[in-house]
Design an enzyme around this catalytic site. Structure first.
Site, PDB file in Angstrom:
ATOM      1  N   HIS A  19       0.817  -1.214   0.000  1.00 12.01           N
ATOM      2  CA  HIS A  19       0.000   0.000   0.000  1.00 12.01           C
ATOM      3  C   HIS A  19       0.853   1.267   0.000  1.00 12.01           C
ATOM      4  O   HIS A  19       0.371   2.350  -0.350  1.00 12.01           O
ATOM      5  CB  HIS A  19      -0.940   0.005   1.205  1.00 12.01           C
ATOM      6  CG  HIS A  19      -2.324   0.477   0.879  1.00 12.01           C
ATOM      7  ND1 HIS A  19      -2.570   1.620   0.135  1.00 12.01           N
ATOM      8  CD2 HIS A  19      -3.540  -0.026   1.178  1.00 12.01           C
ATOM      9  CE1 HIS A  19      -3.872   1.795   0.007  1.00 12.01           C
ATOM     10  NE2 HIS A  19      -4.485   0.814   0.622  1.00 12.01           N
ATOM     11  N   SER A  20       2.112   1.158   0.373  1.00 12.31           N
ATOM     12  CA  SER A  20       2.984   2.335   0.339  1.00 12.31           C
ATOM     13  C   SER A  20       3.248   2.793  -1.092  1.00 12.31           C
ATOM     14  O   SER A  20       3.628   3.942  -1.326  1.00 12.31           O
ATOM     15  CB  SER A  20       4.314   2.035   1.047  1.00 12.31           C
ATOM     16  OG  SER A  20       4.956   0.921   0.467  1.00 12.31           O
TER      17      SER A  20
END
EC number: 2.3.1.20
Length: 493
Positions: free
Chosen positions: A148-149
Site C-alpha cells: 500500500h505504500s
C-alpha cells in the site's frame, strides 16, 4: 503445488540510485506495526498468456518509479533499481485433480495463503499471480499484490487503466474516465441572490463546519483513547491482523443503483452506504437469532438485535482536489491536482444497526450522515495530524495513531469508480475487477468498485470471525431489490 520456472532468483540490481522520500501515509503503511498490502483481483474472459504479461511489463514497468524502486533500510526513501520482471510474475503449476470441480475454491485457498507470505523487500514491492482456472465469473484470474505504500486505490486503478485498452476499440487506451470536481456547497439559486443572503449562508455554513469538525475531532480523540465499538459477530479480536484473510466478491447491477440514486436525489456513495447499513443490520440480526423454523429457515424479520449497538465504519476519503481519474502521465507530474501516491484519509461513520420496515429509511440515514460529514474538516485534519506526529515522534507513533481508532471500530468501507467501458489487457477482455487489501485490524473490509454496467462488492475477511461472507452479499442484493421495489410502489421510478 509446484511452480513453473518463470522467474530468476536474486535481488534487483541498483541503477543510478536516485532517492525519493516516502509520503506520510506511505511511511505509516510500511511500518512494522501496519504493513498493509493492496490487492487487485481481475477475472478474464479468456485464458491468460503469461508471455504476453511478461512482455507488457518489460516495456512499461521501468517507466513507473514506484514499481521500479525498493525501500531504503530505514523505510523512509524510495531507491531506484533495475527490475527483473520475471521475479514478479508467478505462474503456479496447477494439477487438474487438485482443482476438481471447485475452481473458485482453489483460487480462494491460493490467495488466502499469499496473505501470510510477505512481499520481498529486497525487490520492488509487487507481484502478479496468474491462475488459469475457470470459475463461474471468468476463464482465468490474476491476483496482483502491491504494497500500500506504493499508492492508494485511485493511483493503482489509474496505472491499470494506462496498461489496458477499450474492448470496443483495441487501439484506444481505457484511461479516459472524466475528471470530476468536488461539489460546491452553495446552491445555484443562492448564488444569484443578493450579497446579504449569501453572507448569511456563508456565516451559517462556516459555523456548522467548525461545529462539526470540533465534534468529530473530540470523538476521534475519544476513539483513540478509550471509545470502542460493541463486541458483535462482525468485530475482530486483538489477533485479527495476524490471521490469514480470504476474499469474496459479488457482482450486482450498477444501473439499479443509479435508478435509486436519481429517484432519491443522492450520490452513488450514499446508496452504497445505505445498502451496506441495511445488509449488516439483517446479517447481525440473524447472528443473534437462535430460533429456526421446522424447515431450517431463520425466523423472518424478528428483531433479535440488542439495544444500543455502537457500530462505526471507517470510510476512506480522497483528499485530492480533482477526485476523478486522469491519465497516469498527468498524475506523475509534480504539483498535479490529481497526484499519484497515498493522498487519502478516513472518516468514521456511525451506522444505525436495526431493522426498518421501510427499506428507504436506510437510504435517508446514509444521505443525512454523509451530508453532515461533508461539512467537516475531519479527514483533512486526520491526515495533517498523522503527518505532524510522523515528523515529530517517528513512524512507530504515527502508525499507532493510525491503527488505534481502526482497532476500536468495526469495519471499513471504500468506494472507487472504475472504467466506464469494458477493458482488455493485450487481447484479454476483463470480466470483473475486485480491489481489496489485507494486513488490517478489521475482521472485514468492504470494497466497492464500478466497472462498465456492474458494481463489484469485494470482501476481505477473517474466516474465523465471519465464516459466511456470501450471506452478507446476499443481504446486499436483497436490500437493493427491496429499495428498488419500494420506489416502484410509490411511483418514484
Amino acid at each position: 503445488m509446484r511452480e513453473e520456472k518463470t522467474s530468476k532468483k536474486g535481488k534487483g540490481r541498483m541503477t543510478n540510485g536516485e532517492e525519493e522520500p516516502l509520503s506520510p501515509m506511505a511511511r505509516v503503511f510500511q511500518s512494522p506495526g501496519i504493513d498493509l498490502c493492496a490487492v487487485t483481483i481481475m477475472g478474464f474472459k479468456t485464458k491468460i498468456n503469461p508471455d504476453v504479461v511478461l512482455d507488457a511489463l518489460k516495456q512499461n514497468v521501468s517507466k513507473h518509479p514506484r514499481f521500479s524502486s525498493i525501500l531504503s533500510d530505514n523505510g523512509a526513501k524510495w531507491i531506484e533499481t533495475e527490475v527483473n520482471v520475471e521475479d514478479h510474475v508467478i505462474v503456479p503449476y496447477i494439477d487438474p485433480e487438485e482443482i476438481g470441480e471447485g475452481g473458485q475454491s482453489f483460487i480462494d485457498d491460493y490467495m488466502s495463503r499469499l496473505t501470510m507470505i510477505p512481499l520481498d523487500r529486497s525487490r520492488p514491492l509487487w507481484d502478479i499471480h496468474i491462475l488459469n482456472v475457470k470459475t463461474s465469473d471468468a476463464e482465468a484470474v490474476s491476483f496482483i499484490r502491491s504494497h500500500h505504500s506504493l499508492g492508494d486505490g485511485m493511483s493503482l486503478i489509474s496505472l491499470m487503466l494506462a496498461c489496458t485498452h477499450k474492448t470496443s476499440d483495441p487501439d484506444m487506451f481505457s484511461n479516459a474516465i472524466p475528471p470530476m470536481k468536488r461539489r460546491a456547497t452553495m446552491s445555484h439559486s443562492l448564488k444569484t441572490k443578493g450579497w446579504f443572503l449569501r453572507s448569511i449562508f456563508t456565516i451559517g455554513s462556516t459555523m456548522r463546519l467548525l461545529w462539526n469538525t470540533t465534534i468529530d475531532m473530540l470523538l476521534l480523540l475519544a476513539t483513540v483513547l478509550f471509545l470502542k465499538d460493541t463486541e458483535t459477530p462482525l468485530k475482530g479480536g486483538a489477533d485479527v491482523r495476524n490471521n490469514p484473510k480470504r476474499f469474496y466478491h459479488r457482482i450486482i447491477s450498477l444501473d439499479d443503483i443509479k435508478l435509486i440514486k436519481n429517484a432519491m436525489n443522492m450520490t452513488i456513495n450514499d446508496v452504497l452506504l445505505g445498502i451496506t447499513q441495511a445488509s449488516l443490520s439483517h446479517y447481525l440480526n440473524r447472528q443473534y437469532d437462535k430460533k429456526k423454523e421446522e424447515d431450517g429457515a431463520l425466523t423472518s424479520y424478528q428483531n433479535n438485535l440488542p439495544d444500543g449497538i455502537r457500530f462505526r465504519v471507517a470510510c476512506t476519503v480522497n483528499l485530492r482536489s480533482d477526485i476523478g481519474f486522469k491519465p497516469l502521465a498527468d498524475m506523475m507530474v509534480k504539483d498535479s491536482k490529481c497526484r499519484w501516491g497515498n493522498y487519502f484519509s478516513f472518516i468514521f461513520l456511525p451506522f444505525t444497526i436495526g431493522l426498518q420496515t421501510d427499506p428507504l429509511v436506510y437510504l435517508k440515514m446514509s444521505k443525512s450522515m454523509m451530508a453532515r460529514k461533508k461539512h467537516s474538516y475531519h479527514a483533512a485534519l486526520v491526515y495533517f495530524i498523522i503527518k505532524i506526529v510522523l515528523k515529530v515522534f517517528g513512524s512507530k507513533a504515527a502508525a499507532e495513531l493510525f491503527d488505534r481508532p481502526v482497532r476500536n471500530t468495526t469495519t471499513c468501507v471504500s468506494n472507487v469508480i472504475g472504467p466506464m467501458e469494458e477493458i482488455s489487457f493485450r487481447g484479454h477482455p476483463v470480466s470483473y475487477i475486485a480491489p481489496s487489501s489485507y494486513g488490517h485490524s478489521h475482521a472485514m473490509l468492504i470494497h466497492l468498485m464500478s466497472y462498465a454496467d456492474k458494481m463489484i462488492i469485494s470482501l476481505a475477511y477473517d474466516p474465523t470471525v465471519i465464516p459466511d461472507p456470501h450471506k452478507i452479499c446476499d443481504d446486499m442484493e436483497e436490500s437493493l431489490k427491496a429499495m428498488k421495489a419500494s420506489l416502484c410502489e410509490r411511483g418514484l421510478l
